[in-house]
Write a protein that holds these residues in place. Structure first.
Motif, PDB file in Angstrom:
ATOM      1  N   THR A 162       0.828  -1.202   0.000  1.00 43.74           N
ATOM      2  CA  THR A 162       0.000   0.000   0.000  1.00 43.74           C
ATOM      3  C   THR A 162       0.864   1.254   0.000  1.00 43.74           C
ATOM      4  N   THR A 163       0.269   2.322  -0.513  1.00 46.48           N
ATOM      5  CA  THR A 163       0.949   3.612  -0.487  1.00 46.48           C
ATOM      6  C   THR A 163       0.191   4.518   0.480  1.00 46.48           C
ATOM      7  N   LYS A 164       0.946   5.104   1.405  1.00 42.57           N
ATOM      8  CA  LYS A 164       0.333   5.953   2.415  1.00 42.57           C
ATOM      9  C   LYS A 164       0.870   7.376   2.274  1.00 42.57           C
ATOM     10  N   GLY A 177      -3.969   9.698   3.374  1.00 42.12           N
ATOM     11  CA  GLY A 177      -4.413   8.926   2.221  1.00 42.12           C
ATOM     12  C   GLY A 177      -3.801   7.537   2.286  1.00 42.12           C
ATOM     13  N   TRP A 178      -4.555   6.558   1.808  1.00 39.90           N
ATOM     14  CA  TRP A 178      -4.075   5.167   1.888  1.00 39.90           C
ATOM     15  C   TRP A 178      -4.675   4.417   0.713  1.00 39.90           C
ATOM     16  N   VAL A 179      -3.829   4.006  -0.226  1.00 37.16           N
ATOM     17  CA  VAL A 179      -4.318   3.286  -1.414  1.00 37.16           C
ATOM     18  C   VAL A 179      -3.422   2.076  -1.685  1.00 37.16           C
ATOM     19  N   THR A 181      -0.821  -0.158  -3.601  1.00 34.76           N
ATOM     20  CA  THR A 181       0.230   0.199  -4.551  1.00 34.76           C
ATOM     21  C   THR A 181       0.005  -0.597  -5.831  1.00 34.76           C
ATOM     22  N   SER A 187      -0.226   5.726  -7.691  1.00 32.35           N
ATOM     23  CA  SER A 187      -0.707   5.441  -6.333  1.00 32.35           C
ATOM     24  C   SER A 187      -0.258   6.548  -5.379  1.00 32.35           C
ATOM     25  N   THR A 190      -2.364   9.635  -5.991  1.00 32.71           N
ATOM     26  CA  THR A 190      -3.709   9.474  -5.429  1.00 32.71           C
ATOM     27  C   THR A 190      -3.697   9.613  -3.917  1.00 32.71           C
ATOM     28  N   ALA A 191      -2.733   8.942  -3.285  1.00 36.60           N
ATOM     29  CA  ALA A 191      -2.675   8.985  -1.821  1.00 36.60           C
ATOM     30  C   ALA A 191      -2.432  10.411  -1.334  1.00 36.60           C
ATOM     31  N   GLN A 194      -5.551  12.497  -1.767  1.00 32.59           N
ATOM     32  CA  GLN A 194      -6.529  12.179  -0.703  1.00 32.59           C
ATOM     33  C   GLN A 194      -6.183  12.964   0.567  1.00 32.59           C
TER      34      GLN A 194
END
Lengths: 414, 151
Positions: A162-164, A177-179, A181, A187, A190-191, A194
């Motif tokens: 995951t990417t934070k 943000g947490w998406v 990866t 990613s 996006t994170a 967010q």
């Protein structure tokens, strides 16, 4: 990646690296970080007496050489900034020496020490994160001593699973943000977006950015980050900050999606640390596989595990293939999903206990972080195993991003 | 002339004695010289690459540490060539040092396993023992075939 200025001097205390074909990989990793491997000088006559002097009589002369070199470091004969203790994987005699030397050097000299057991397959890339942490501790102690975040900064942790991202303002997390990866840069974008949206801020409001995690270099370059840092120092910082344990000793255990780390911390700065990464059985991936097999969301696995009794399930292996097979067999024999979930959590922490915590002295408070810390069965299993209270700080899955944002704020002040 | 494997394999004194009696010493120094002069390989200090431990699999199983197998990739082929051997036990560092105890055990075992003339002798600690040491080695070397056609 490489810092300009004087190279960091790292004493290489090793046995067999030049014969195992990994010496050039060690040199390569060091040169990427503007570090220089040095070989502490000592009197050859010491080799005859060092065993008794150190109290460890070993048969291999090269291990006695390691002890003599360690002594040269501790006594200040060799002026170095850090120490890398390494020997062959699967050598029991060397493992004893390596562990004792790591402890001896750290306790007697206060220098940052890492140890690693290599095979002929060990590459510079594998060594890089470990050596980077060592050189960071030696080179940037003033930055790591930072306890408060100032200004508006962002941290991005581009992890394997995951990417934070977080946005921090005046020592508080104002957006996160947490998406998953997927594509590293997308990613990360996006994170961060967010986190910015949640904070009600724009990209141009950010005064400094820090990146960490597997994708740190790519993401760091993309965002023109002020700080691009490996996850051992960054995560330690984030963990003690979030747990409000910045002063004194602490132990940080970070169970990520693909690897795990055990870090002994003093005043927020890592001392001894180990990093797993060979076996997925001691990572969040094992828990993901278990959840999938049980047909539950990973977020529900923890609550399930809390209700179960792991000891009711017989597990023959920690392996992500054979261990999961044991769980499947138990289900077939009528074990409850609760018991299986608990057994999975116990398996992950027991492997970390056996492989990582033997090399790091566990000092309370014990702070558990990383995505797996959110699975309630994991901190419970760890607490049961170690018989101590385990702290899971708020936002424990975001420690990397928080640590990066906190450390990056050092560049705002500058 | 016989090819004589020596142990410790990097003992300059043993190597010199073998040569003085007209035989060819199989010693680590020559082997290292050979590999560090290998054109196109740049893996200092010994030029052993990850391929070395893989070649060592001929002499030691995969669960044996990489450092042992890397060393065996140098020592093993010398043992294969050996027509005679001299093993000196409990020697001091200055006489020759092999570094790894597990490699030492395996090296001595493989030399003993071969059906070749073998002298096993303890390292001397007194002058008298020293004279006896040299005498026994000399007699052993004299007993070996002197011409390659006599083998």
């Amino acid at each position: 990646m490489s810092d300009k200025g004087d190279p960091v001097l790292v004493a290489l205390v090793s046995c067999g690296s030049e014969y195992a074909g990994v010496q050039s990989e060690l040199e390569k990793a060091a040169s990427m970080l503007n570090a220089k491997l040095v070989y502490p000088e000592m009197d050859v006559a010491t080799l005859d007496t060092i065993g008794m002097e150190f109290g460890l009589e070993v048969a291999s002369p090269d291990l006695r050489l390691m002890m003599a070199r360690a002594k040269a470091v501790v006594e200040g004969v060799a002026k170095v900034d850090g120490v890398f203790v390494t020997s062959c994987f699967r050598c029991a005699e060397a493992a004893i020496v390596r562990n004792e030397l790591r402890r001896y050097i750290f306790e007697k000299s206060g220098l940052p020490v890492i140890s690693y057991s290599f095979t002929e397959r060990t590459t510079a890339a594998t060594l890089l994160t470990r050596l980077e942490a060592l050189t960071t501790i030696a080179r940037r102690k003033h930055l790591l001593a930072r306890m408060n975040q100032t200004g508006i900064t962002a941290g991005i942790d581009s992890g394997s699973t995951t990417t934070k991202a977080v946005v921090m303002k005046d020592n508080e997390i104002v957006g996160e943000g947490w998406v998953p990866t997927i594509k590293v840069l997308e990613s990360a974008e996006t994170a961060l977006q967010q986190a910015l949206d949640q904070a009600g801020l724009k990209r141009e409001d950010i005064q400094a950015i820090g990146t960490t995690g597997y994708g740190r270099f790519l993401v760091g370059e993309h965002f023109k980050a002020d700080l691009v840092q490996e996850e051992i120092t960054v995560n330690s910082k984030g963990a003690v900050f979030l747990a409000d344990k910045q002063k004194g000793p602490a132990t940080v255990i970070d169970i990520g999606g693909m690897d795990n780390k055990a870090i002994s911390v003093q005043d927020g700065i890592p001392g001894m640390f180990t990093m797993g990464g060979i076996c997925a059985g001691a990572s969040g991936r094992f828990l993901e596989m278990t959840a999938k097999r049980l047909g539950v969301e990973i977020t529900d696995l923890g609550d399930l595990a809390i209700k179960g009794m792991g000891e009711n399930v017989e597990m023959n292996s920690y392996c992500i293939v054979f261990g999961i097979q044991s769980l499947v067999n138990s289900l077939a024999k009528g074990s409850s999903p609760e018991d299986v979930a608990a057994a999975a959590c116990h398996s992950v922490v027991e492997q970390i206990f056996e492989q990582q915590l033997q090399e790091v002295e566990v000092k309370e408070p014990l702070i558990l972080v990383g995505g797996s810390s959110l699975i309630a069965g994991v901190p419970k299993a760890l607490g049961d195993l170690l018989k101590i209270d385990v702290i899971v700080p708020p936002h424990s899955q975001l420690i990397g991003a928080v640590g990066a944002a906190l450390l990056a704020s050092g560049y705002v002040s500058e | 002339m016989a090819k004589v494997i020596i142990y410790p394999t990097n003992s300059l004194i043993l190597s010199d004695m073998v040569e003085r009696f007209g035989h060819e010493p199989l010693a680590m120094m020559e082997k290292i010289k050979e590999i560090i002069n290998t054109v196109g390989v740049d893996s200092p200090p010994l030029n052993i690459t990850p391929e070395g431990p893989k070649h060592g699999l001929k002499y030691a199983a995969v669960e044996v540490p990489a450092g042992v197998r890397g060393r065996m990739s140098l020592i093993g082929p010398m043992i294969d060539l050996a027509e005679a051997g001299i093993i000196v036990g409990d020697s001091s560092f200055s006489f020759g040092c092999m570094g790894c105890a597990r490699t030492n055990e395996l090296t001595k075992f493989l030399i003993r396993e071969k059906d070749i003339p073998l002298l096993e002798i303890q390292y001397p600690h007194t002058e008298e023992e020293g004279q006896d040491f040299v005498y026994k080695i000399a007699e052993f070397l004299k007993s070996l075939p002197s011409g390659s056609d006599e083998k």
